[in-house]
Design a protein around this motif. Structure first.
Motif, PDB file in Angstrom:
ATOM      1  N   ILE A 123     -29.578   1.469  35.827  1.00  0.00           N
ATOM      2  CA  ILE A 123     -30.672   0.513  35.610  1.00  0.00           C
ATOM      3  C   ILE A 123     -31.693   0.505  36.739  1.00  0.00           C
ATOM      4  CG2 ILE A 123     -29.281  -0.975  34.136  1.00  0.00           C
ATOM      5  CD1 ILE A 123     -28.974  -2.873  36.545  1.00  0.00           C
ATOM      6  N   ASP A 124     -31.328   1.069  37.930  1.00  0.00           N
ATOM      7  CA  ASP A 124     -32.298   1.034  39.011  1.00  0.00           C
ATOM      8  C   ASP A 124     -31.946   2.079  40.070  1.00  0.00           C
ATOM      9  OD1 ASP A 124     -34.529   0.248  40.349  1.00  0.00           O
ATOM     10  OD2 ASP A 124     -33.680  -1.608  41.167  1.00  0.00           O
TER      11      ASP A 124
ATOM     12  N   SER B 138     -34.946  11.183  35.141  1.00  0.00           N
ATOM     13  CA  SER B 138     -35.110  12.132  34.034  1.00  0.00           C
ATOM     14  C   SER B 138     -33.785  12.460  33.354  1.00  0.00           C
ATOM     15  CB  SER B 138     -35.777  13.415  34.544  1.00  0.00           C
ATOM     16  OG  SER B 138     -34.902  14.139  35.406  1.00  0.00           O
ATOM     17  N   LEU B 139     -32.637  12.213  34.047  1.00  0.00           N
ATOM     18  CA  LEU B 139     -31.327  12.445  33.441  1.00  0.00           C
ATOM     19  C   LEU B 139     -31.014  11.424  32.353  1.00  0.00           C
ATOM     20  CD1 LEU B 139     -29.219  13.274  36.641  1.00  0.00           C
ATOM     21  CD2 LEU B 139     -30.067  14.881  34.916  1.00  0.00           C
ATOM     22  N   LYS B 140     -31.706  10.267  32.433  1.00  0.00           N
ATOM     23  CA  LYS B 140     -31.579   9.204  31.424  1.00  0.00           C
ATOM     24  C   LYS B 140     -30.121   8.800  31.200  1.00  0.00           C
ATOM     25  CE  LYS B 140     -35.857  10.404  29.041  1.00  0.00           C
ATOM     26  NZ  LYS B 140     -36.508  10.784  27.772  1.00  0.00           N
ATOM     27  N   GLN B 141     -29.433   8.553  32.305  1.00  0.00           N
ATOM     28  CA  GLN B 141     -28.066   8.045  32.201  1.00  0.00           C
ATOM     29  C   GLN B 141     -28.088   6.638  31.611  1.00  0.00           C
ATOM     30  OE1 GLN B 141     -26.328   8.369  36.121  1.00  0.00           O
ATOM     31  NE2 GLN B 141     -25.923  10.563  35.874  1.00  0.00           N
TER      32      GLN B 141
ATOM     33  N   GLN C 224     -15.831   6.145  36.092  1.00  0.00           N
ATOM     34  CA  GLN C 224     -17.090   6.336  35.359  1.00  0.00           C
ATOM     35  C   GLN C 224     -18.269   6.421  36.330  1.00  0.00           C
ATOM     36  OE1 GLN C 224     -16.510   2.822  32.879  1.00  0.00           O
ATOM     37  NE2 GLN C 224     -16.521   4.148  31.035  1.00  0.00           N
ATOM     38  N   LEU C 225     -18.233   5.571  37.335  1.00  0.00           N
ATOM     39  CA  LEU C 225     -19.317   5.557  38.315  1.00  0.00           C
ATOM     40  C   LEU C 225     -19.343   6.860  39.091  1.00  0.00           C
ATOM     41  CD1 LEU C 225     -18.953   1.892  39.649  1.00  0.00           C
ATOM     42  CD2 LEU C 225     -20.775   2.788  38.192  1.00  0.00           C
ATOM     43  N   GLU C 226     -18.189   7.305  39.540  1.00  0.00           N
ATOM     44  CA  GLU C 226     -18.139   8.539  40.311  1.00  0.00           C
ATOM     45  C   GLU C 226     -18.590   9.725  39.469  1.00  0.00           C
ATOM     46  OE1 GLU C 226     -17.746   8.810  43.466  1.00  0.00           O
ATOM     47  OE2 GLU C 226     -17.363   6.661  43.652  1.00  0.00           O
ATOM     48  N   GLN C 227     -18.252   9.697  38.207  1.00  0.00           N
ATOM     49  CA  GLN C 227     -18.653  10.783  37.321  1.00  0.00           C
ATOM     50  C   GLN C 227     -20.177  10.838  37.193  1.00  0.00           C
ATOM     51  OE1 GLN C 227     -16.863  10.516  33.447  1.00  0.00           O
ATOM     52  NE2 GLN C 227     -17.701  12.466  32.762  1.00  0.00           N
ATOM     53  N   ASN C 228     -20.792   9.677  37.039  1.00  0.00           N
ATOM     54  CA  ASN C 228     -22.269   9.623  36.920  1.00  0.00           C
ATOM     55  C   ASN C 228     -22.938  10.047  38.225  1.00  0.00           C
ATOM     56  OD1 ASN C 228     -22.360   8.767  34.251  1.00  0.00           O
ATOM     57  ND2 ASN C 228     -22.293   6.594  34.792  1.00  0.00           N
TER      58      ASN C 228
ATOM     59  N   LYS D 230     -35.744  19.584  57.866  1.00  0.00           N
ATOM     60  CA  LYS D 230     -35.016  18.815  56.853  1.00  0.00           C
ATOM     61  C   LYS D 230     -35.104  17.320  57.161  1.00  0.00           C
ATOM     62  CE  LYS D 230     -32.945  22.494  54.856  1.00  0.00           C
ATOM     63  NZ  LYS D 230     -32.953  22.834  53.429  1.00  0.00           N
ATOM     64  N   LYS D 231     -34.701  16.500  56.191  1.00  0.00           N
ATOM     65  CA  LYS D 231     -34.633  15.048  56.383  1.00  0.00           C
ATOM     66  C   LYS D 231     -33.510  14.499  55.533  1.00  0.00           C
ATOM     67  CE  LYS D 231     -38.104  14.055  52.834  1.00  0.00           C
ATOM     68  NZ  LYS D 231     -39.416  13.441  52.523  1.00  0.00           N
ATOM     69  N   SER D 232     -33.029  13.339  55.925  1.00  0.00           N
ATOM     70  CA  SER D 232     -31.985  12.669  55.158  1.00  0.00           C
ATOM     71  C   SER D 232     -32.609  11.519  54.384  1.00  0.00           C
ATOM     72  CB  SER D 232     -30.889  12.142  56.088  1.00  0.00           C
ATOM     73  OG  SER D 232     -29.973  11.341  55.371  1.00  0.00           O
ATOM     74  N   VAL D 233     -32.362  11.509  53.087  1.00  0.00           N
ATOM     75  CA  VAL D 233     -32.901  10.456  52.218  1.00  0.00           C
ATOM     76  C   VAL D 233     -31.731   9.700  51.612  1.00  0.00           C
ATOM     77  CG1 VAL D 233     -34.297   9.950  50.193  1.00  0.00           C
ATOM     78  CG2 VAL D 233     -34.930  11.854  51.686  1.00  0.00           C
ATOM     79  N   ALA D 234     -31.674   8.384  51.843  1.00  0.00           N
ATOM     80  CA  ALA D 234     -30.592   7.545  51.316  1.00  0.00           C
ATOM     81  C   ALA D 234     -31.102   6.743  50.137  1.00  0.00           C
ATOM     82  CB  ALA D 234     -30.065   6.625  52.408  1.00  0.00           C
ATOM     83  N   LEU D 235     -30.365   6.853  48.998  1.00  0.00           N
ATOM     84  CA  LEU D 235     -30.763   6.179  47.772  1.00  0.00           C
ATOM     85  C   LEU D 235     -29.666   5.232  47.312  1.00  0.00           C
ATOM     86  CD1 LEU D 235     -32.169   9.287  45.855  1.00  0.00           C
ATOM     87  CD2 LEU D 235     -33.499   7.571  47.071  1.00  0.00           C
ATOM     88  N   ASN D 236     -30.084   4.122  46.727  1.00  0.00           N
ATOM     89  CA  ASN D 236     -29.151   3.143  46.160  1.00  0.00           C
ATOM     90  C   ASN D 236     -29.236   3.238  44.648  1.00  0.00           C
ATOM     91  OD1 ASN D 236     -29.071   0.068  44.993  1.00  0.00           O
ATOM     92  ND2 ASN D 236     -27.451   0.467  46.487  1.00  0.00           N
ATOM     93  N   LEU D 237     -28.076   3.448  43.996  1.00  0.00           N
ATOM     94  CA  LEU D 237     -28.002   3.554  42.541  1.00  0.00           C
ATOM     95  C   LEU D 237     -27.322   2.311  41.995  1.00  0.00           C
ATOM     96  CD1 LEU D 237     -26.667   7.236  42.404  1.00  0.00           C
ATOM     97  CD2 LEU D 237     -29.056   6.492  42.392  1.00  0.00           C
ATOM     98  N   THR D 238     -27.932   1.676  41.003  1.00  0.00           N
ATOM     99  CA  THR D 238     -27.353   0.465  40.394  1.00  0.00           C
ATOM    100  C   THR D 238     -27.011   0.769  38.940  1.00  0.00           C
ATOM    101  OG1 THR D 238     -28.711  -0.943  41.822  1.00  0.00           O
ATOM    102  CG2 THR D 238     -27.719  -1.974  39.878  1.00  0.00           C
ATOM    103  N   TYR D 239     -25.737   0.499  38.587  1.00  0.00           N
ATOM    104  CA  TYR D 239     -25.245   0.729  37.222  1.00  0.00           C
ATOM    105  C   TYR D 239     -24.798  -0.596  36.624  1.00  0.00           C
ATOM    106  CZ  TYR D 239     -25.096   5.774  38.153  1.00  0.00           C
ATOM    107  OH  TYR D 239     -25.436   7.069  38.454  1.00  0.00           O
ATOM    108  N   GLN D 240     -25.051  -0.732  35.326  1.00  0.00           N
ATOM    109  CA  GLN D 240     -24.572  -1.925  34.598  1.00  0.00           C
ATOM    110  C   GLN D 240     -24.543  -1.602  33.115  1.00  0.00           C
ATOM    111  OE1 GLN D 240     -27.046  -5.478  34.652  1.00  0.00           O
ATOM    112  NE2 GLN D 240     -25.224  -6.784  34.792  1.00  0.00           N
TER     113      GLN D 240
END
Length: 786
Positions: free
Chosen positions: A728-729, A721-724, A765-769, A745-755
């Motif tokens: 891309i994924d 929803s942030l529409k960065q 730039q990546l760290e900022q996003n 509580k639970k730990s949820v690990a997510l993978n962010l792909t930028y291009q």
């Protein structure tokens, strides 16, 4: 049905060959399956008279016969048949003649004695398979006459394949009517009146007048049922594929074939009291003419005397009251039974009779008395006796109504595509025996009592079309006002959805739209129950509100046959009401068993919730919209393994594991189902070109501690929803609960792909996003970065 052309031509004789006649009948709608000669071609066979018969001097089993064939010189013929004797009229194959098996007759010597011809059996001239002896001709046969003439072997058999609506053509009279209509000939009037000399009265009553509006009986006393059935009648019956019995039975069969009216003859001395046409009593027994004893159903119409049922009405008589060679008093029956009352009765007892065949299709209720008079005439001529008056039980109000039909020239032209000459139309009405009243551009037509298939204007148009000739109807190019509806290119077709599942190993099934009351209550008890007024069976009494019952039954059936791994889907309508708006097109699927077929390289693994979810996701990927899966409960699905599927916040379907309660009740294994409203996943996007990035993609992983109530899907949707611009994924790759994680509580690990499409992204730039995403999740879900 088989009909002798000779018999048919005694009623009406168009001046055409049998072949032309057969073709005409076929083109008129009475399909002739085969036109077969009663005997193959042969010549040189004549009638001979055995003047003398002596034993062969050199063979005990051969006879030396002197045969007169009218040529002036008697022939010496050696014969081995056991029934050859002096003064017999026989079939003689003279020297030079050729039999149907291509055997050419020559002079020959048998045991030293010359033989000049051959005395033939029925098998040798291909009339039957009988090898018991030579064919014995009638003593009145003229010596030297051609055998084909004497035995009427130039006859042909027309084998008709009649459609169920043409019950009127199951007789020589019915086919003769058709010939008259097609050749514009008049049918000879038949008015049978038997000589009445007896005075024996007999009482019959009908308790079910709606099922039997007309029931006629007649007593004939002093008959000789040991007489021989005349050869002309026997020949016609045999050529119609009927077996010969006693003269009385042969006569009733003959009238059935001639006029189309089934009849029955009872031995009067075996009837106890009066006759009643009534419904059978439950469990009542009856031994039939075929030696079969049946337990009658309470809705079966029977003929009964004061003690018990003696016949199944319109189907078959009972053995107890059958006529024997010693019978001298008989009761002839001729009746009209309502087709609905007789329909299916014979099949319910495993029977198929000539009578039931005709009554089920409809018999002319105006020929009942004529048939009885005709049968009486034949009985008196062949068996003798004295006929008593006819006893009539008639209920006019229950007889079929002959309703007039309005038909216009405009209607005929609109259906056929061309105009018919009104004079030609009226001439065909006359030959069809339709009563009509002509108006300016229309007619009021009343069909005859023997045409049960003519009830609406379309039936009359069909009659006119077939008589005009289907092959003569002019060919015209179709012209229509084409209104081609706009079709959206973005709409996903049913074929594409089906192929998506087929490509994932599914097989399509088609099941009934009717389900059992039990299935409805198990699968969707809150849905409106739409009951059928006249269901096929108790298992098909409710219109389905879901496609799942049919899929569950399909899995059950396949498992019974040893197929344990199943992937089935179906597209079809479900019903929440009776209006068109209450019908929804859905697509549903079911899976169970192992994910893959067994193989040596890996062990078996059963399908699970996520296998089904991935299949559903493949369908949703065709469409355009924001789809979500939300944990919810469904009466047919297992709590904790069921999800409600939404599109842009609107409910569109279900996914989940079958409830253990239903598994037990239906004897099914662990399986998973889904169902979607097809219209909600058909809206896709028009394909368009997008340039791809030539720069390297970068990935970042984040692990967040959130409440157990927060789903990974909520986190992913919130990130998107942030529409960065360069994101891309987003993918989930781990969920952890346990040591070092707070309770609840639970730990949820997510993978962010930028291009980026323009440049290689820097670490800054990546760290900022990523930082913006973490901050957003912290504020929305109270998430903490691990």
């Amino acid at each position: 049905m088989n009909i002798s052309t000779r018999w048919l031509r005694e009623w009406v004789d168009p001046k055409v060959s049998d072949t032309e006649l057969s073709e005409k009948l076929t083109m008129a709608g009475l399909e002739v399956e085969r036109l077969a000669p009663v005997a193959p071609p042969f010549e040189g066979l004549v009638v001979g008279h055995v003047v003398n018969c002596a034993r062969h001097p050199n063979a005990d089993k051969l006879s030396l016969c002197e045969v007169d064939i009218g040529s002036g010189n008697n022939l010496q013929i050696i014969c081995g048949a056991p029934n050859v004797r002096k003064d017999l009229k026989v079939v003689v194959a003279t020297v030079g003649s050729v039999l149907p098996n291509n055997l050419k007759i020559k002079r020959a010597k048998l045991r030293g004695v010359e033989s000049n011809g051959m005395i033939c059996s029925e098998s040798e001239i291909c009339l039957s398979d009988s090898h018991e002896g030579i064919l014995e001709l009638d003593l009145s046969a003229t010596i030297g006459e051609n055998v084909r003439t004497v035995l009427d072997l130039d006859d042909h058999i027309i084998e008709l394949d009649l459609t169920p609506n043409r019950g009127d053509c199951f007789s020589v009279l019915g086919v003769a009517r058709e010939v008259c209509v097609n050749y514009d000939l008049s049918l000879p009037l038949t008015d049978y009146v038997a000589k009445q000399e007896g005075s024996k009265s007999f009482t019959a009553k009908v308790s079910s007048p709606s099922d039997c509006p007309k029931y006629l009986t007649r007593v004939i006393e002093g008959v000789d049922n040991s007489a021989t059935t005349p050869k002309w009648m026997a020949q016609r019956l045999q050529r119609a594929s009927q077996q010969l019995h006693s003269p009385i039975v042969d006569i009733t069969n003959y009238v059935l074939l001639e006029l189309g009216q089934p009849m029955h003859a009872f031995d009067l001395t075996t009837i106890n009291g009066d006759i009643e046409v009534r419904a059978a009593k439950k469990g009542e027994k009856l031994e039939l003419l075929n030696d079969q004893t049946v337990s009658l159903n309470k809705d079966t119409l029977v003929i009964a005397d004061d003690n018990s049922a003696i016949a199944i009405a319109g189907v078959m008589g009972g053995l107890k009251t059958a006529t024997l060679s010693s019978s001298s008093k008989i009761l002839l029956e001729s009746a009209f039974f309502d087709p609905i009352a007789i329909s299916g009765v014979a099949r319910s007892y495993g029977l198929h009779t000539e009578s039931s065949l005709r009554f089920e299709r409809g018999v002319d209720f105006n020929i009942t008395k004529q048939a009885l008079e005709r049968a009486t005439e034949l009985v008196l001529d062949i068996c003798g006796g004295k006929a008593s008056p006819i006893n009539e039980c008639i209920n006019p109000s229950s007889l079929p109504l002959l309703e007039p039909i309005e038909i216009s020239r405009e209607k005929i032209a609109s259906v056929l595509g061309f105009d018919l000459d009104p004079k030609w139309v009226e001439s065909k009405f006359k030959f069809l025996e339709f009563k009509y009243k002509a108006h300016k551009d229309s007619w009021t037509v009343t069909p005859p009592s023997f045409r049960f298939d003519v009830r609406i204007p379309a039936d009359i148009i069909e009659e006119l079309a077939r008589l005009y000739g289907y092959d003569k109807i002019p060919v015209k190019k179709l012209s229509i006002d084409a209104n081609i509806a706009h079709s959206s290119q973005s709409k996903v077709s049913s074929y594409d959805l089906s192929q998506s599942l087929v490509n994932r190993g599914y097989q399509e099934v088609i099941t009934y739209s009717f389900i059992s009351d039990e299935y409805h209550d198990l699968i969707d008890p809150s849905a409106k129950k739409i009951l059928l007024k006249n269901p096929i069976s108790d298992d098909m009494s409710v219109m389905r509100s879901s496609l799942w019952p049919g899929l569950l039954e399909t899995v059950k059936m396949n498992r019974r046959r040893g197929h344990q791994n199943a992937r089935f889907f179906e597209t079809g309508l479900s019903f929440s009401g009776t209006s068109v708006e209450d019908q929804k097109q859905k697509v549903a699927g079911i899976i169970c068993g192992n994910r893959f077929e067994s193989q040596w390289g890996s062990g078996d693994r059963e399908v699970d919730f996520f296998d089904a979810k991935s299949d559903v996701q493949s369908l949703l990927d065709h469409g355009k919209g924001d789809y979500s899966f939300e944990a919810a409960e469904h009466p047919a699905l297992q709590a904790g393994q069921s999800a409600k599927i939404s599109k842009n916040g609107q409910f569109i379907g279900w996914l989940g594991a079958l409830s253990p309660v239903l598994q037990k009740k239906l004897s099914l294994p662990n399986l998973f189902l889904f169902e979607l409203n097809q219209s909600d996943i058909e809206q896709g996007e028009i394909s368009s070109y997008e340039s791809f990035s030539s720069f390297q993609a970068s990935q970042r992983d984040i692990a967040l501690v959130v409440s157990k109530d927060v789903s990974s899907e909520q986190l992913i949707n919130s990130i998107r929803s942030l529409k960065q611009n360069d994101l891309i994924d987003v993918n989930l790759f781990d969920v952890y609960e346990g040591q070092h994680i707070e309770e609840g509580k639970k730990s949820v690990a997510l993978n962010l792909t930028y291009q980026s499409i323009d440049t290689t992204l820097t670490d800054e730039q990546l760290e900022q996003n990523v930082s913006k995403i973490v901050t957003h999740l912290e504020s929305k879900f109270s998430a903490k970065l691990r």
